[in-house]
Scaffold this motif. Structure first.
Motif, PDB file in Angstrom:
ATOM      1  N   GLY A   1       0.782  -1.227   0.000  1.00  0.00           N
ATOM      2  CA  GLY A   1       0.000   0.000   0.000  1.00  0.00           C
ATOM      3  C   GLY A   1       0.815   1.277   0.000  1.00  0.00           C
ATOM      4  N   SER A   2       2.129   1.151  -0.037  1.00  0.00           N
ATOM      5  CA  SER A   2       2.982   2.345  -0.025  1.00  0.00           C
ATOM      6  C   SER A   2       3.172   2.885  -1.440  1.00  0.00           C
ATOM      7  CB  SER A   2       4.350   2.026   0.599  1.00  0.00           C
ATOM      8  OG  SER A   2       4.993   0.985  -0.121  1.00  0.00           O
ATOM      9  N   ARG A   3       3.563   4.160  -1.505  1.00  0.00           N
ATOM     10  CA  ARG A   3       3.876   4.813  -2.770  1.00  0.00           C
ATOM     11  C   ARG A   3       5.221   5.509  -2.591  1.00  0.00           C
ATOM     12  NH1 ARG A   3      -1.102   5.952  -1.295  1.00  0.00           N
ATOM     13  NH2 ARG A   3      -0.557   8.077  -0.634  1.00  0.00           N
ATOM     14  N   ALA A   4       6.247   4.980  -3.237  1.00  0.00           N
ATOM     15  CA  ALA A   4       7.610   5.475  -3.021  1.00  0.00           C
ATOM     16  C   ALA A   4       8.133   6.175  -4.268  1.00  0.00           C
ATOM     17  CB  ALA A   4       8.543   4.334  -2.644  1.00  0.00           C
TER      18      ALA A   4
ATOM     19  N   LEU B   1       2.964  -1.562  -8.911  1.00  0.00           N
ATOM     20  CA  LEU B   1       3.159  -0.760 -10.123  1.00  0.00           C
ATOM     21  C   LEU B   1       4.558  -0.164 -10.106  1.00  0.00           C
ATOM     22  CD1 LEU B   1       1.926   0.532 -12.680  1.00  0.00           C
ATOM     23  CD2 LEU B   1       1.106   2.400 -11.228  1.00  0.00           C
ATOM     24  N   LEU B   2       5.328  -0.443 -11.161  1.00  0.00           N
ATOM     25  CA  LEU B   2       6.688   0.061 -11.304  1.00  0.00           C
ATOM     26  C   LEU B   2       6.688   1.079 -12.444  1.00  0.00           C
ATOM     27  CD1 LEU B   2       8.429  -3.438 -11.162  1.00  0.00           C
ATOM     28  CD2 LEU B   2       8.106  -1.844  -9.250  1.00  0.00           C
ATOM     29  N   LEU B   3       6.934   2.337 -12.119  1.00  0.00           N
ATOM     30  CA  LEU B   3       6.862   3.418 -13.100  1.00  0.00           C
ATOM     31  C   LEU B   3       8.244   4.023 -13.305  1.00  0.00           C
ATOM     32  CD1 LEU B   3       3.674   5.326 -11.843  1.00  0.00           C
ATOM     33  CD2 LEU B   3       3.816   3.714 -13.749  1.00  0.00           C
ATOM     34  N   ASP B   4       8.684   4.056 -14.562  1.00  0.00           N
ATOM     35  CA  ASP B   4       9.989   4.615 -14.879  1.00  0.00           C
ATOM     36  C   ASP B   4       9.825   5.782 -15.844  1.00  0.00           C
ATOM     37  OD1 ASP B   4      12.674   5.075 -15.162  1.00  0.00           O
ATOM     38  OD2 ASP B   4      13.042   3.384 -16.504  1.00  0.00           O
ATOM     39  N   GLU B   5       9.668   6.987 -15.315  1.00  0.00           N
ATOM     40  CA  GLU B   5       9.635   8.233 -16.099  1.00  0.00           C
ATOM     41  C   GLU B   5       8.508   8.281 -17.123  1.00  0.00           C
ATOM     42  OE1 GLU B   5      11.054  10.962 -15.792  1.00  0.00           O
ATOM     43  OE2 GLU B   5      12.763  10.627 -14.519  1.00  0.00           O
ATOM     44  N   VAL B   6       7.412   7.585 -16.900  1.00  0.00           N
ATOM     45  CA  VAL B   6       6.383   7.507 -17.940  1.00  0.00           C
ATOM     46  C   VAL B   6       5.481   8.738 -17.997  1.00  0.00           C
ATOM     47  CG1 VAL B   6       6.284   5.007 -18.135  1.00  0.00           C
ATOM     48  CG2 VAL B   6       4.944   6.149 -16.380  1.00  0.00           C
ATOM     49  N   THR B   7       5.605   9.664 -17.075  1.00  0.00           N
ATOM     50  CA  THR B   7       4.773  10.874 -17.129  1.00  0.00           C
ATOM     51  C   THR B   7       5.491  12.040 -17.793  1.00  0.00           C
ATOM     52  OG1 THR B   7       5.493  11.604 -14.926  1.00  0.00           O
ATOM     53  CG2 THR B   7       3.535  10.187 -15.043  1.00  0.00           C
ATOM     54  N   VAL B   8       6.673  11.797 -18.330  1.00  0.00           N
ATOM     55  CA  VAL B   8       7.499  12.892 -18.839  1.00  0.00           C
ATOM     56  C   VAL B   8       6.854  13.588 -20.038  1.00  0.00           C
ATOM     57  CG1 VAL B   8       8.856  11.391 -20.373  1.00  0.00           C
ATOM     58  CG2 VAL B   8       9.872  13.501 -19.499  1.00  0.00           C
ATOM     59  N   ASP B   9       6.040  12.873 -20.824  1.00  0.00           N
ATOM     60  CA  ASP B   9       5.445  13.459 -22.023  1.00  0.00           C
ATOM     61  C   ASP B   9       4.072  14.077 -21.778  1.00  0.00           C
ATOM     62  OD1 ASP B   9       7.561  12.632 -23.737  1.00  0.00           O
ATOM     63  OD2 ASP B   9       6.753  10.607 -23.720  1.00  0.00           O
TER      64      ASP B   9
ATOM     65  N   ILE C   1       3.213   1.322  -5.206  1.00  0.00           N
ATOM     66  CA  ILE C   1       3.806   2.012  -6.350  1.00  0.00           C
ATOM     67  C   ILE C   1       5.257   2.365  -6.039  1.00  0.00           C
ATOM     68  CG2 ILE C   1       3.687   4.019  -7.870  1.00  0.00           C
ATOM     69  CD1 ILE C   1       0.708   4.225  -7.201  1.00  0.00           C
ATOM     70  N   LEU C   2       6.137   2.052  -6.978  1.00  0.00           N
ATOM     71  CA  LEU C   2       7.525   2.507  -6.927  1.00  0.00           C
ATOM     72  C   LEU C   2       7.755   3.316  -8.199  1.00  0.00           C
ATOM     73  CD1 LEU C   2      10.238   2.456  -5.450  1.00  0.00           C
ATOM     74  CD2 LEU C   2      10.809   0.355  -6.693  1.00  0.00           C
ATOM     75  N   TYR C   3       8.065   4.604  -8.034  1.00  0.00           N
ATOM     76  CA  TYR C   3       8.023   5.567  -9.127  1.00  0.00           C
ATOM     77  C   TYR C   3       9.337   6.325  -9.205  1.00  0.00           C
ATOM     78  CZ  TYR C   3       6.083   9.717 -11.629  1.00  0.00           C
ATOM     79  OH  TYR C   3       5.821  10.744 -12.486  1.00  0.00           O
ATOM     80  N   ALA C   4      10.066   6.164 -10.311  1.00  0.00           N
ATOM     81  CA  ALA C   4      11.292   6.923 -10.559  1.00  0.00           C
ATOM     82  C   ALA C   4      10.955   8.068 -11.490  1.00  0.00           C
ATOM     83  CB  ALA C   4      12.353   6.031 -11.185  1.00  0.00           C
ATOM     84  N   THR C   5      11.286   9.282 -11.094  1.00  0.00           N
ATOM     85  CA  THR C   5      10.954  10.451 -11.900  1.00  0.00           C
ATOM     86  C   THR C   5      11.941  11.576 -11.655  1.00  0.00           C
ATOM     87  OG1 THR C   5       9.197  12.045 -12.435  1.00  0.00           O
ATOM     88  CG2 THR C   5       9.399  11.395 -10.139  1.00  0.00           C
ATOM     89  N   HIS C   6      11.982  12.512 -12.615  1.00  0.00           N
ATOM     90  CA  HIS C   6      12.762  13.737 -12.452  1.00  0.00           C
ATOM     91  C   HIS C   6      11.847  14.946 -12.359  1.00  0.00           C
ATOM     92  CE1 HIS C   6      16.636  11.828 -13.047  1.00  0.00           C
ATOM     93  NE2 HIS C   6      16.192  11.247 -14.144  1.00  0.00           N
ATOM     94  N   ILE C   7      10.542  14.730 -12.354  1.00  0.00           N
ATOM     95  CA  ILE C   7       9.581  15.827 -12.294  1.00  0.00           C
ATOM     96  C   ILE C   7       8.906  15.788 -10.926  1.00  0.00           C
ATOM     97  CG2 ILE C   7       7.577  16.900 -13.376  1.00  0.00           C
ATOM     98  CD1 ILE C   7       8.271  15.353 -15.919  1.00  0.00           C
TER      99      ILE C   7
END
Length: 286
Positions: free
Chosen positions: A33-36, A155-163, A187-193
């Motif tokens: 249930g965490s979002r990191a 859910l593993l997210l790798d920069e998918v919101t950049v566009d 959710i584990l989310y890698a982002t630069h935004i």
């Protein structure tokens, strides 16, 4: 480990046997249930870590334990894991002349109509779009719809919101947060935004040059947080990320002073490069 949705112990990874490690002794544990949010400069190892968790890169399992939902990701691949990365939009298969409605149905959209329709509204997708004739940002929206319309546990997210534009991105993050809280999904989310992310995570982590400097620490910062010694409880996520990235850059410059290959302009070179000599010889602009 049964209380953790993601559990990684003693993970070291090299892209090739003779290359330096891309990941060094990673220990990462995230409760269900965490979002990191994972913070780190380009090349920190964020994408490599996510790809390993998704089972897309094979690692030596000797002394290493990598589990999702209590299952070994290589020997007992767990169900309910979704990985979304940036490489999808460049796949020639998804750039063919296929209508979005048919594309989503071919991927099982008809089985999850309620979630699919909600995502179509959130992501502002036209079902009559042709995949070969839309922009990268629009293609990214289709990717997110197809990846999220099936309920996920991790859910593993790798920069998918950049566009995505800022409105669609904000609506999507609200959907993901609500989905995580309602279903206890992780959710584990890698982002630069980091704009607009302050209310999203339950944990944040810091990676640098393949190492996990700050294991997932609880967010927002409170008196018991591992971050309280460095930041105040009022420090926003954007400021935390900015300070960490400045520290990363300063650390890399220290390594360059000690002999690591430098980046940026080569101001100490007095001998011109071969390419400079060649192009000067045939430079008719003057």
């Amino acid at each position: 480990m049964s209380d953790n949705a993601i559990a990684v112990s003693n993970l070291t990874y090299r892209h090739r046997p003779d290359s330096p490690p891309a990941l060094i002794d990673i220990d990462l544990h995230l409760p269900r249930g965490s979002r990191a949010i994972v913070v780190g400069a380009n090349g920190a190892g964020k994408s490599t870590l996510l790809q390993i968790l998704a089972g897309k890169r094979l690692v030596s399992t000797q002394g290493t334990d990598i589990r999702i939902k209590g299952c070994d990701v290589f020997r007992d691949s767990p169900p309910g894991v979704t990985f979304l990365g940036t490489e999808w939009a460049m796949n020639p298969v998804v750039r063919g002349d296929i209508v979005v409605s048919a594309f989503l149905d071919s991927l099982g959209g008809y089985r999850h109509k309620k979630r699919r329709d909600r995502l179509l509204d959130i992501l502002d997708i036209d079902l009559d779009w042709h995949m070969h004739a839309i922009s990268d940002g629009e293609r990214r929206r289709v990717q997110l719809c197809f990846g999220l319309m099936t309920p996920w546990d991790v859910l593993l997210l790798d920069e998918v919101t950049v566009d995505l534009d800022v409105l669609v991105r904000d609506d999507l993050l609200t959907f993901l947060k609500d989905d995580s809280e309602t279903r206890g999904a992780t959710i584990l989310y890698a982002t630069h935004i980091f704009d607009g992310l302050n209310e999203f995570p339950t944990h944040i982590a810091h990676m640098r040059l393949g190492s996990l400097l700050t294991a997932p620490a609880s967010w927002p910062i409170n008196d018991g947080s591992a971050l309280i010694s460095q930041f105040s409880s009022a420090t926003p996520l954007y400021r935390v990320a900015l300070e960490w990235l400045k520290e990363d850059r300063d650390h890399r410059k220290q390594l360059e002073d000690q002999g690591r290959k430098t980046r940026g302009a080569r101001r100490n070179e007095t001998i011109p490069s071969d390419s400079e000599i060649f192009y000067k010889k045939y430079d008719y602009s003057h």
